[in-house]
Design a protein around this motif. Sequence first.
Motif, PDB file in Angstrom:
ATOM      1  N   PRO A  68      28.434  36.489 -33.745  1.00 55.35           N
ATOM      2  CA  PRO A  68      28.438  35.144 -33.504  1.00 55.35           C
ATOM      3  C   PRO A  68      29.873  35.241 -32.476  1.00 55.35           C
ATOM      4  O   PRO A  68      30.599  35.796 -32.516  1.00 55.35           O
ATOM      5  N   ASP A  69      29.438  34.336 -31.502  1.00 55.59           N
ATOM      6  CA  ASP A  69      30.665  33.940 -30.417  1.00 55.59           C
ATOM      7  C   ASP A  69      31.715  33.358 -31.211  1.00 55.59           C
ATOM      8  O   ASP A  69      31.652  32.429 -32.102  1.00 55.59           O
ATOM      9  N   GLN A  70      32.856  33.811 -30.757  1.00 57.90           N
ATOM     10  CA  GLN A  70      34.045  33.436 -31.489  1.00 57.90           C
ATOM     11  C   GLN A  70      34.836  32.841 -30.140  1.00 57.90           C
ATOM     12  O   GLN A  70      35.098  33.410 -29.360  1.00 57.90           O
ATOM     13  N   ALA A  71      35.722  31.704 -30.756  1.00 59.19           N
ATOM     14  CA  ALA A  71      36.495  30.965 -29.628  1.00 59.19           C
ATOM     15  C   ALA A  71      37.697  31.887 -29.795  1.00 59.19           C
ATOM     16  O   ALA A  71      38.401  31.958 -30.886  1.00 59.19           O
ATOM     17  N   GLY A  72      38.464  31.988 -28.816  1.00 61.69           N
ATOM     18  CA  GLY A  72      39.642  32.836 -28.764  1.00 61.69           C
ATOM     19  C   GLY A  72      40.831  32.009 -29.178  1.00 61.69           C
ATOM     20  O   GLY A  72      40.919  30.766 -29.038  1.00 61.69           O
ATOM     21  N   ASN A  73      41.766  32.519 -29.757  1.00 64.08           N
ATOM     22  CA  ASN A  73      43.059  31.777 -30.154  1.00 64.08           C
ATOM     23  C   ASN A  73      44.113  32.267 -29.427  1.00 64.08           C
ATOM     24  O   ASN A  73      44.969  32.923 -29.549  1.00 64.08           O
ATOM     25  N   ILE A  74      44.126  31.541 -28.232  1.00 61.73           N
ATOM     26  CA  ILE A  74      45.326  31.804 -27.153  1.00 61.73           C
ATOM     27  C   ILE A  74      46.513  30.998 -27.354  1.00 61.73           C
ATOM     28  O   ILE A  74      46.254  29.676 -27.551  1.00 61.73           O
ATOM     29  N   TRP A  75      47.693  31.348 -27.321  1.00 63.06           N
ATOM     30  CA  TRP A  75      48.904  30.567 -27.747  1.00 63.06           C
ATOM     31  C   TRP A  75      49.219  29.762 -26.370  1.00 63.06           C
ATOM     32  O   TRP A  75      48.960  30.435 -25.310  1.00 63.06           O
ATOM     33  N   GLU A  76      49.613  28.777 -26.457  1.00 58.57           N
ATOM     34  CA  GLU A  76      50.192  28.010 -25.506  1.00 58.57           C
ATOM     35  C   GLU A  76      51.717  28.155 -25.201  1.00 58.57           C
ATOM     36  O   GLU A  76      52.246  29.019 -26.126  1.00 58.57           O
ATOM     37  N   PRO A  77      52.300  28.266 -24.038  1.00 59.22           N
ATOM     38  CA  PRO A  77      53.611  28.724 -23.743  1.00 59.22           C
ATOM     39  C   PRO A  77      54.767  28.023 -24.853  1.00 59.22           C
ATOM     40  O   PRO A  77      55.525  29.093 -25.041  1.00 59.22           O
ATOM     41  N   HIS A  78      54.498  26.872 -25.246  1.00 60.86           N
ATOM     42  CA  HIS A  78      55.411  26.405 -26.021  1.00 60.86           C
ATOM     43  C   HIS A  78      55.465  27.356 -27.594  1.00 60.86           C
ATOM     44  O   HIS A  78      56.292  27.387 -28.301  1.00 60.86           O
ATOM     45  N   GLU A  79      54.253  27.723 -27.775  1.00 61.35           N
ATOM     46  CA  GLU A  79      53.814  28.491 -29.158  1.00 61.35           C
ATOM     47  C   GLU A  79      54.487  29.905 -28.932  1.00 61.35           C
ATOM     48  O   GLU A  79      55.191  30.183 -30.057  1.00 61.35           O
ATOM     49  N   CYS A  80      54.453  30.365 -27.805  1.00 64.17           N
ATOM     50  CA  CYS A  80      54.976  31.707 -27.470  1.00 64.17           C
ATOM     51  C   CYS A  80      56.690  31.527 -27.663  1.00 64.17           C
ATOM     52  O   CYS A  80      57.199  32.408 -28.123  1.00 64.17           O
ATOM     53  N   GLU A  81      57.162  30.576 -27.054  1.00 60.91           N
ATOM     54  CA  GLU A  81      58.674  30.390 -27.027  1.00 60.91           C
ATOM     55  C   GLU A  81      59.091  30.170 -28.461  1.00 60.91           C
ATOM     56  O   GLU A  81      60.048  30.744 -28.912  1.00 60.91           O
ATOM     57  N   ALA A  82      58.349  29.285 -29.175  1.00 59.82           N
ATOM     58  CA  ALA A  82      58.532  29.100 -30.643  1.00 59.82           C
ATOM     59  C   ALA A  82      58.763  30.507 -31.368  1.00 59.82           C
ATOM     60  O   ALA A  82      59.591  30.706 -32.292  1.00 59.82           O
ATOM     61  N   PHE A  83      57.513  31.219 -31.121  1.00 59.29           N
ATOM     62  CA  PHE A  83      57.510  32.467 -31.859  1.00 59.29           C
ATOM     63  C   PHE A  83      58.697  33.398 -31.461  1.00 59.29           C
ATOM     64  O   PHE A  83      59.188  34.016 -32.424  1.00 59.29           O
ATOM     65  N   LEU A  84      59.033  33.514 -30.260  1.00 55.10           N
ATOM     66  CA  LEU A  84      59.938  34.371 -29.699  1.00 55.10           C
ATOM     67  C   LEU A  84      61.371  34.044 -30.309  1.00 55.10           C
ATOM     68  O   LEU A  84      62.269  34.774 -30.653  1.00 55.10           O
TER      69      LEU A  84
END
Length: 190
Positions: A68-84
């Motif tokens: 089945p097709d899967q929607a990608g889970n791409i992080w938004e810039p603010h999510e990247c910043e929070a993770f880092l």
Amino acid sequence: ITSCLGRTKLDKLEPLQIIAWQDALEERHSPWVAKKARACLQSALTDAVYWQLILRNPCDTVRNVRLPDQAGNIWEPHECEAFLEIAQGSRYYLAYYLTLNLGLRIGELRGLQWRDFSLIGGVMYLRVQRQNTSVASTPVFAPTKGKKERVLDVTEDVIQLLQQHKLEQDARRAKLAEQWRDYDLLVTTS
């Protein structure tokens, strides 16, 4: 599931039985399980043809399992910043930072060597990727996915981060002395 194929002799195995088996796997487990199991069966039957145990591979005429097709889970810039921000103290911070900022694949990241980085030009060369192998003692390198060298422009913040990482890595190398196995890798593990 064994009742679908398990009691059938190789030379009596038919495509319709394989289709029924795939459908049962999809229903009971998932399309991903069915796809992997089919790939394993396909390979085994190809070997059986090679060894002249059967004349033809019945998997050859059976359509592969559709995922089945899967929607990608791409992080938004603010999510990247929070993770880092959370990962700041991690020994693997450089790996996370390079992955998020340069879009590296995991094999490319694991294969980066210090000689791939030019402090003067502010560029990084992606030449190889490091393969996942069961033997962890010696790294195995292969061409990148596109089999072409890529040149990435490196920003000042990445240069500073690499310089700091180099100092920390040199300190670990000195502390471990002869236990350190030097493969010139940017990202190392214990």
